[in-house]
Design an enzyme around this catalytic site. Sequence first.
Site, PDB file in Angstrom:
ATOM      1  N   GLU A   1     -28.709 -31.973  -6.989  1.00 41.34           N
ATOM      2  CA  GLU A   1     -29.812 -32.134  -8.367  1.00 41.34           C
ATOM      3  C   GLU A   1     -30.953 -32.972  -8.296  1.00 41.34           C
ATOM      4  O   GLU A   1     -30.546 -33.962  -8.280  1.00 41.34           O
ATOM      5  CB  GLU A   1     -28.895 -31.645  -9.522  1.00 41.34           C
ATOM      6  CG  GLU A   1     -29.278 -30.748 -10.577  1.00 41.34           C
ATOM      7  CD  GLU A   1     -29.028 -29.221  -9.954  1.00 41.34           C
ATOM      8  OE1 GLU A   1     -30.006 -28.660  -9.457  1.00 41.34           O
ATOM      9  OE2 GLU A   1     -27.853 -28.590  -9.938  1.00 41.34           O
ATOM     10  N   HIS A   2     -31.909 -32.523  -8.655  1.00 40.88           N
ATOM     11  CA  HIS A   2     -33.399 -33.383  -8.828  1.00 40.88           C
ATOM     12  C   HIS A   2     -33.552 -34.228  -7.441  1.00 40.88           C
ATOM     13  O   HIS A   2     -33.697 -35.487  -7.460  1.00 40.88           O
ATOM     14  CB  HIS A   2     -33.090 -34.548 -10.000  1.00 40.88           C
ATOM     15  CG  HIS A   2     -33.121 -33.741 -11.218  1.00 40.88           C
ATOM     16  ND1 HIS A   2     -34.171 -33.658 -11.746  1.00 40.88           N
ATOM     17  CD2 HIS A   2     -32.175 -33.176 -12.087  1.00 40.88           C
ATOM     18  CE1 HIS A   2     -34.215 -33.083 -12.925  1.00 40.88           C
ATOM     19  NE2 HIS A   2     -32.966 -32.625 -13.053  1.00 40.88           N
ATOM     20  N   THR A   3     -32.977 -33.648  -6.510  1.00 40.27           N
ATOM     21  CA  THR A   3     -33.303 -34.311  -4.897  1.00 40.27           C
ATOM     22  C   THR A   3     -34.391 -33.517  -4.370  1.00 40.27           C
ATOM     23  O   THR A   3     -35.174 -33.829  -3.411  1.00 40.27           O
ATOM     24  CB  THR A   3     -31.969 -34.027  -4.143  1.00 40.27           C
ATOM     25  OG1 THR A   3     -31.517 -32.567  -4.231  1.00 40.27           O
ATOM     26  CG2 THR A   3     -30.983 -34.994  -4.556  1.00 40.27           C
ATOM     27  N   ASP A   4     -34.839 -32.311  -4.882  1.00 44.36           N
ATOM     28  CA  ASP A   4     -35.771 -31.375  -4.049  1.00 44.36           C
ATOM     29  C   ASP A   4     -37.172 -32.334  -4.054  1.00 44.36           C
ATOM     30  O   ASP A   4     -37.922 -32.302  -3.017  1.00 44.36           O
ATOM     31  CB  ASP A   4     -35.960 -29.992  -4.492  1.00 44.36           C
ATOM     32  CG  ASP A   4     -36.262 -29.702  -6.035  1.00 44.36           C
ATOM     33  OD1 ASP A   4     -36.371 -30.593  -6.686  1.00 44.36           O
ATOM     34  OD2 ASP A   4     -36.590 -28.516  -6.347  1.00 44.36           O
TER      35      ASP A   4
ATOM     36  N   GLU B   1     -46.529 -23.415 -10.283  1.00 49.46           N
ATOM     37  CA  GLU B   1     -45.794 -23.964 -11.458  1.00 49.46           C
ATOM     38  C   GLU B   1     -46.320 -25.433 -11.694  1.00 49.46           C
ATOM     39  O   GLU B   1     -46.520 -25.754 -12.838  1.00 49.46           O
ATOM     40  CB  GLU B   1     -44.367 -23.856 -10.959  1.00 49.46           C
ATOM     41  CG  GLU B   1     -43.581 -22.974 -11.156  1.00 49.46           C
ATOM     42  CD  GLU B   1     -42.669 -22.754 -12.449  1.00 49.46           C
ATOM     43  OE1 GLU B   1     -43.170 -23.492 -13.377  1.00 49.46           O
ATOM     44  OE2 GLU B   1     -41.899 -22.185 -12.456  1.00 49.46           O
TER      45      GLU B   1
ATOM     46  N   ASP C   1     -36.160 -23.770  -6.464  1.00 51.50           N
ATOM     47  CA  ASP C   1     -36.056 -22.372  -7.199  1.00 51.50           C
ATOM     48  C   ASP C   1     -36.938 -21.307  -6.363  1.00 51.50           C
ATOM     49  O   ASP C   1     -36.230 -20.066  -5.956  1.00 51.50           O
ATOM     50  CB  ASP C   1     -36.523 -22.292  -8.446  1.00 51.50           C
ATOM     51  CG  ASP C   1     -36.204 -23.410  -9.395  1.00 51.50           C
ATOM     52  OD1 ASP C   1     -34.906 -24.012  -8.842  1.00 51.50           O
ATOM     53  OD2 ASP C   1     -36.316 -23.817 -10.629  1.00 51.50           O
TER      54      ASP C   1
ATOM     55  N   TYR D   1     -38.317 -33.540 -17.429  1.00 52.65           N
ATOM     56  CA  TYR D   1     -38.207 -33.493 -16.137  1.00 52.65           C
ATOM     57  C   TYR D   1     -39.462 -34.321 -15.385  1.00 52.65           C
ATOM     58  O   TYR D   1     -39.281 -34.989 -14.500  1.00 52.65           O
ATOM     59  CB  TYR D   1     -38.395 -31.889 -15.826  1.00 52.65           C
ATOM     60  CG  TYR D   1     -38.382 -31.763 -14.503  1.00 52.65           C
ATOM     61  CD1 TYR D   1     -37.202 -31.113 -13.906  1.00 52.65           C
ATOM     62  CD2 TYR D   1     -39.451 -31.619 -13.765  1.00 52.65           C
ATOM     63  CE1 TYR D   1     -36.918 -30.703 -12.512  1.00 52.65           C
ATOM     64  CE2 TYR D   1     -39.426 -31.047 -12.388  1.00 52.65           C
ATOM     65  CZ  TYR D   1     -38.090 -30.695 -11.750  1.00 52.65           C
ATOM     66  OH  TYR D   1     -38.223 -30.620 -10.421  1.00 52.65           O
TER      67      TYR D   1
HETATM   68  C1  GLA Z   1     -35.443 -27.427 -11.933  1.00 53.99           C
HETATM   69  C2  GLA Z   1     -36.553 -27.260 -10.886  1.00 53.99           C
HETATM   70  C3  GLA Z   1     -36.297 -27.599  -9.583  1.00 53.99           C
HETATM   71  C4  GLA Z   1     -35.105 -28.667  -9.267  1.00 53.99           C
HETATM   72  C5  GLA Z   1     -34.224 -28.649 -10.428  1.00 53.99           C
HETATM   73  C6  GLA Z   1     -33.170 -29.865 -10.685  1.00 53.99           C
HETATM   74  O1  GLA Z   1     -34.664 -26.328 -11.681  1.00 53.99           O
HETATM   75  O2  GLA Z   1     -37.320 -26.146 -10.959  1.00 53.99           O
HETATM   76  O3  GLA Z   1     -37.234 -27.701  -8.514  1.00 53.99           O
HETATM   77  O4  GLA Z   1     -35.828 -30.065  -9.156  1.00 53.99           O
HETATM   78  O5  GLA Z   1     -34.620 -28.442 -11.835  1.00 53.99           O
HETATM   79  O6  GLA Z   1     -32.533 -30.043  -9.235  1.00 53.99           O
END
Ligand code: GLA
Length: 366
Positions: free
Chosen positions: A33-36, A122, A134, A183
């Site tokens: 999570e929050h790695t992309d 986005e 996503d 975010y």
């Molecule tokens: C949201 C963002 C993704 C990702 C997640 C956290 O879903 O759309 O790109 O950063 O948060 O992992």
Amino acid sequence: MNRALELLAKFQARFGTSAVVYRAPGRVNLIGEHTDYNDGFVLPAAIGLSCWVAIAPRKDRKLVLVSENFAELIEADLDKLPLRGSDRWADYLLGVALTLEHDVAHLAIDRTNLALICQLSENQFVGARCGIMDQFFSCHGRAGHALILDCRSLDYRVFRLPPNLQLIICNTMVKHELGTSEYNARRAECEEAVRRLTGVLPGIRALRDVTLEQLEEHRHRLTDILYKRCRHVLTENLRVRNAVQAFETGEIGKIGKLMVESHSSLQNDYEVSCRELDIMVEISSRQRGVYGARMTGGGFGGCTINLVDAADAMEFQRRVAAEYESETNRRPDIYICAASQGVEAVDLDGGLAAGSKPGRETRGNT
Ligand code: GLA
């Protein structure tokens, strides 16, 4: 299929013409999570909860959008699209239309490019600086499988989920109120940390390139907050790789442990959890047949993901719903999910759909 036929019938009644129906699945992230957006690694599956769209070309330059969820019709002139969204449900669609117009309309688009176009929309039109996860998984999902994605190279590997394992998603029913601003703030913090670290680690482009040893060595260059954000990203990337290994060797118990660590890192270091997510994870973790539970997605509300023994899934659903409601006064939605196929044109028997078949490349068409 019924759903698609129903949608098509409504479309025909409103617009007097046939349409192609597409299904685009949501995704659930098992770990990473929050790695992309840090060029790291993620491990999601696409799920059966989908967005269904009926679409047909028009002769004029209008884009006419109708949503069943919002019971609203929006008409946009393709020659006068704004450059930014205005916080409405249609923003994402308008953003995609604009990106296609400026860029790639009428070209065949493969699934990865489709995901990149959607991410760009986005980022630039909607204003959420999200990563690629996503959109990529909505496009590339594989039924019965999870995928590990390298968010820098976009290389991915598919692996089968054990059939006795159920993915269960629990919705806390708390909206991501702080979502976009917090975010974007987290992303900015990661970028700031990279800027500070490039002074001593000139080769790095993203947190993906920093090791835990380097982070410790150069900790004094960061504020305490930046250090914690980095620690989450670096340890989370390691957890993704360890989880893949555990899936490959069938050690589901290990995955559960990694999920617990992931939640606590998101809670304490990255600070994107909230009270209801923590309560949901806590309740879920003490149920029978649970291998692991953690928040999933951006955080500040939203859902948890749970890996549960298939034999215990129904009981899990019943108990968690009751316990969560009694602690929070919110009635949660709990979905027992299957990993599903990525976006596809729905094959409507009898030639109702004008054209494409599932699995074909998607064609840009504003
Ligand atoms: C949201 C963002 C993704 C990702 C997640 C956290 O879903 O759309 O790109 O950063 O948060 O992992």
